[in-house]
Design an enzyme around this catalytic site. Structure first.
Site, PDB file in Angstrom:
ATOM      1  N   ASN A 196      40.563  33.324  42.756  1.00 30.04           N
ATOM      2  CA  ASN A 196      39.898  34.436  42.653  1.00 30.04           C
ATOM      3  C   ASN A 196      38.529  34.357  42.959  1.00 30.04           C
ATOM      4  O   ASN A 196      38.062  33.176  43.510  1.00 30.04           O
ATOM      5  CB  ASN A 196      40.152  35.108  41.010  1.00 30.04           C
ATOM      6  CG  ASN A 196      39.855  36.501  40.917  1.00 30.04           C
ATOM      7  OD1 ASN A 196      39.241  37.090  42.209  1.00 30.04           O
ATOM      8  ND2 ASN A 196      40.318  37.327  39.971  1.00 30.04           N
ATOM      9  N   HIS A 217      41.460  45.077  44.984  1.00 29.44           N
ATOM     10  CA  HIS A 217      40.766  43.725  45.058  1.00 29.44           C
ATOM     11  C   HIS A 217      41.487  42.766  46.001  1.00 29.44           C
ATOM     12  O   HIS A 217      42.855  42.782  45.992  1.00 29.44           O
ATOM     13  CB  HIS A 217      40.681  43.221  43.549  1.00 29.44           C
ATOM     14  CG  HIS A 217      39.953  41.926  43.368  1.00 29.44           C
ATOM     15  ND1 HIS A 217      38.845  41.903  43.646  1.00 29.44           N
ATOM     16  CD2 HIS A 217      40.389  40.619  42.925  1.00 29.44           C
ATOM     17  CE1 HIS A 217      38.188  40.699  43.098  1.00 29.44           C
ATOM     18  NE2 HIS A 217      39.347  39.815  42.782  1.00 29.44           N
ATOM     19  N   GLN A 275      31.563  36.474  43.010  1.00 27.89           N
ATOM     20  CA  GLN A 275      30.948  37.606  43.643  1.00 27.89           C
ATOM     21  C   GLN A 275      30.044  38.343  42.594  1.00 27.89           C
ATOM     22  O   GLN A 275      29.366  39.179  42.939  1.00 27.89           O
ATOM     23  CB  GLN A 275      31.984  38.511  44.047  1.00 27.89           C
ATOM     24  CG  GLN A 275      32.747  39.155  43.008  1.00 27.89           C
ATOM     25  CD  GLN A 275      33.874  39.780  43.577  1.00 27.89           C
ATOM     26  OE1 GLN A 275      35.174  39.451  43.851  1.00 27.89           O
ATOM     27  NE2 GLN A 275      33.708  41.317  43.556  1.00 27.89           N
ATOM     28  N   CYS A 335      34.746  41.147  47.180  1.00 29.51           N
ATOM     29  CA  CYS A 335      35.949  40.298  47.015  1.00 29.51           C
ATOM     30  C   CYS A 335      36.398  40.064  48.534  1.00 29.51           C
ATOM     31  O   CYS A 335      36.922  38.958  48.635  1.00 29.51           O
ATOM     32  CB  CYS A 335      36.851  41.094  46.145  1.00 29.51           C
ATOM     33  SG  CYS A 335      37.663  42.512  46.545  1.00 29.51           S
TER      34      CYS A 335
END
Length: 445
Positions: free
Chosen positions: A386, A364, A64, A70
């Site tokens: 992630n 997040h 990102q 996110c």
């Protein structure tokens, strides 16, 4: 002690510090290396290996970059697995710039409508202050993304690739915010001059046209129809011709968004378990599905997430990623750092207290793509995909200890078929409306 700090107090503090030789050693190490590097626990890394009894094959790591998307990346990473399976692809990405465009436009409209709805609120009041603070930041929630997809669909990344602005959104956000605050002033001023609601909405229409133009210049025009060409794992050529983003989602992702629900764990006294909640002024798409959470004990979030992964489906989740986490090793564990030993003090606030006193909230969103179950079927660590590229952790993957899940995971999104009958009934309750500034209204970035 008196109201003010006196020099006698300072002398006592210094004496207490010098009385323990360990404080001098800790000071030397910390001044030279920094706080976290001075108390990183190697044992925690060893205890949390990147091996899992349940592991879902995912695509290549996404990034990102300097944006707060996110929640979009995590949702798209879940959805692309459906396309990869249907088309027998080794890897593919869905465009993250495409929903960014529509999210900004929808948030602008959502903000301006909130301004119209609150015209009688005092300018100096808390509500208007809240609305003006961050009219269309990057952050979001699962339900907000679901509303975008339901309305606009999705497109492969090749159809609207990342750009300088989508990867570094601060300048665009700043300029859009300036315009929206200007537009809020114009709407409130027009109202004070006796303009009708119809006239205000006409003014809003021209304001949104300006926002649309700024978005096109910044991000490019989103495609209305496209042709997707690729090769599968067997090197077979695939062409999907002249398809709209909505049709592409329906045919190749085909997740029924109505079946997915947000479970939260907020163990505060004002939010009883088994109740549903929404947050005032939280959303992006007017006319879309409101944000809705079912609050449950943390073990219920784990059970649902595990059931979904046992069926080979990844899980979107939200947490406070910065707490006790090491980006280099990709470790999220309560014993990642020995801060108590370094500073000779304790940090005793529990999860509810941290929420109540502003010490923690969801910051997040990521994706659960695996879990390790012990001999008794109990989870002890979780595999996390992630969206920070391949450098952090192990090729971008993090490992989360189960005790960290307990303390800092706040939300998981699962298919409601993995809930009990009672839980499925509870999710349909009329939600309790939380204040806009409630910690459960935080946005994942």
């Amino acid at each position: 002690m008196k109201e003010n700090i006196e020099f006698s107090n300072l002398k006592d503090y210094e004496s207490t510090f010098e009385a323990d030789r360990k404080n001098e050693v800790a000071m030397h190490a910390t001044v030279a290396n920094g706080i976290l590097e001075s108390c990183k626990a190697v044992e925690a890394v060893v205890a949390n290996s990147h091996n899992f009894s349940i592991s879902i094959e995912a695509g290549e790591m996404t990034n990102q970059k300097k944006s707060g998307r996110c929640w979009m990346f995590a949702a798209l990473n879940v959805m692309r697995l459906e396309i990869m399976e249907k088309l027998n692809l080794k890897n593919m990405e869905l465009s993250q710039a495409y929903p960014l465009f529509w999210d900004k436009l929808e948030k602008a409209n959502y903000f301006l409508e909130n301004i119209i709805e609150t015209l009688e609120e005092p300018l100096e009041g808390r509500v208007i202050n809240y609305l003006l603070k961050d009219p269309l930041g990057d952050g979001g929630q699962w339900d907000m993304f679901a509303d975008l997809v339901a309305k606009y669909g999705v497109v492969p990344k090749e159809m609207m690739p990342e750009s300088k602005v989508s990867s570094e959104t601060n300048r665009m956000n700043r300029l859009l915010t300036v315009k929206l605050r200007e537009f809020a002033y114009a709407l409130r001023t027009a109202n004070s001059q006796g303009k009708s609601l119809e006239e205000l909405r006409k003014l809003k229409e021209s304001q949104l046209s300006t926002i649309y133009t700024m978005l096109c210049i910044s991000l490019g025009k989103p495609p209305k129809e496209f042709t997707y060409e690729t090769r599968d794992k067997d090197d077979k050529f695939i062409r999907i011709s002249k398809i709209t983003p909505q049709e592409f989602y329906k045919k190749y992702v085909s997740l029924n968004l109505e079946d997915y629900v947000s479970l939260i764990n907020a163990p505060t006294s004002d939010k009883p378990f088994g109740k549903t909640y929404t947050v005032q002024y939280l959303g992006n798409v007017r006319g879309g599905k409101p944000v809705r959470y079912l609050n449950l004990p943390i073990e219920e979030l784990k059970k649902a997430a595990i059931k979904q992964m046992q069926d080979g489906k990844a899980v979107w989740f939200g947490s406070d990623v910065g707490q006790n986490s090491d980006k280099d090793s990709g470790l999220m564990a309560l014993d990642t750092y020995d801060l108590e030993g370094l500073f000779s003090t304790t940090f005793p606030l529990d999860k509810a207290q941290r929420l109540d006193y502003g010490e923690s909230l969801m910051t997040h969103a990521m994706v659960l793509t695996g879990v390790n179950l012990d001999e008794n079927g109990t989870p002890n660590r979780w595999r996390v995909e992630n969206s920070w590229g391949e450098e952090p952790g192990v090729k971008g993957y993090f490992v989360m200890s189960d005790d960290w899940f307990n303390e800092y995971t706040y939300q998981v999104v699962v298919n409601k078929k993995y809930l009990s009958k009672e839980q499925r009934e509870a999710i349909n309750q009329e939600p309790i409306v939380l204040k806009p500034w409630d910690p459960m209204g935080s946005l994942a970035k």
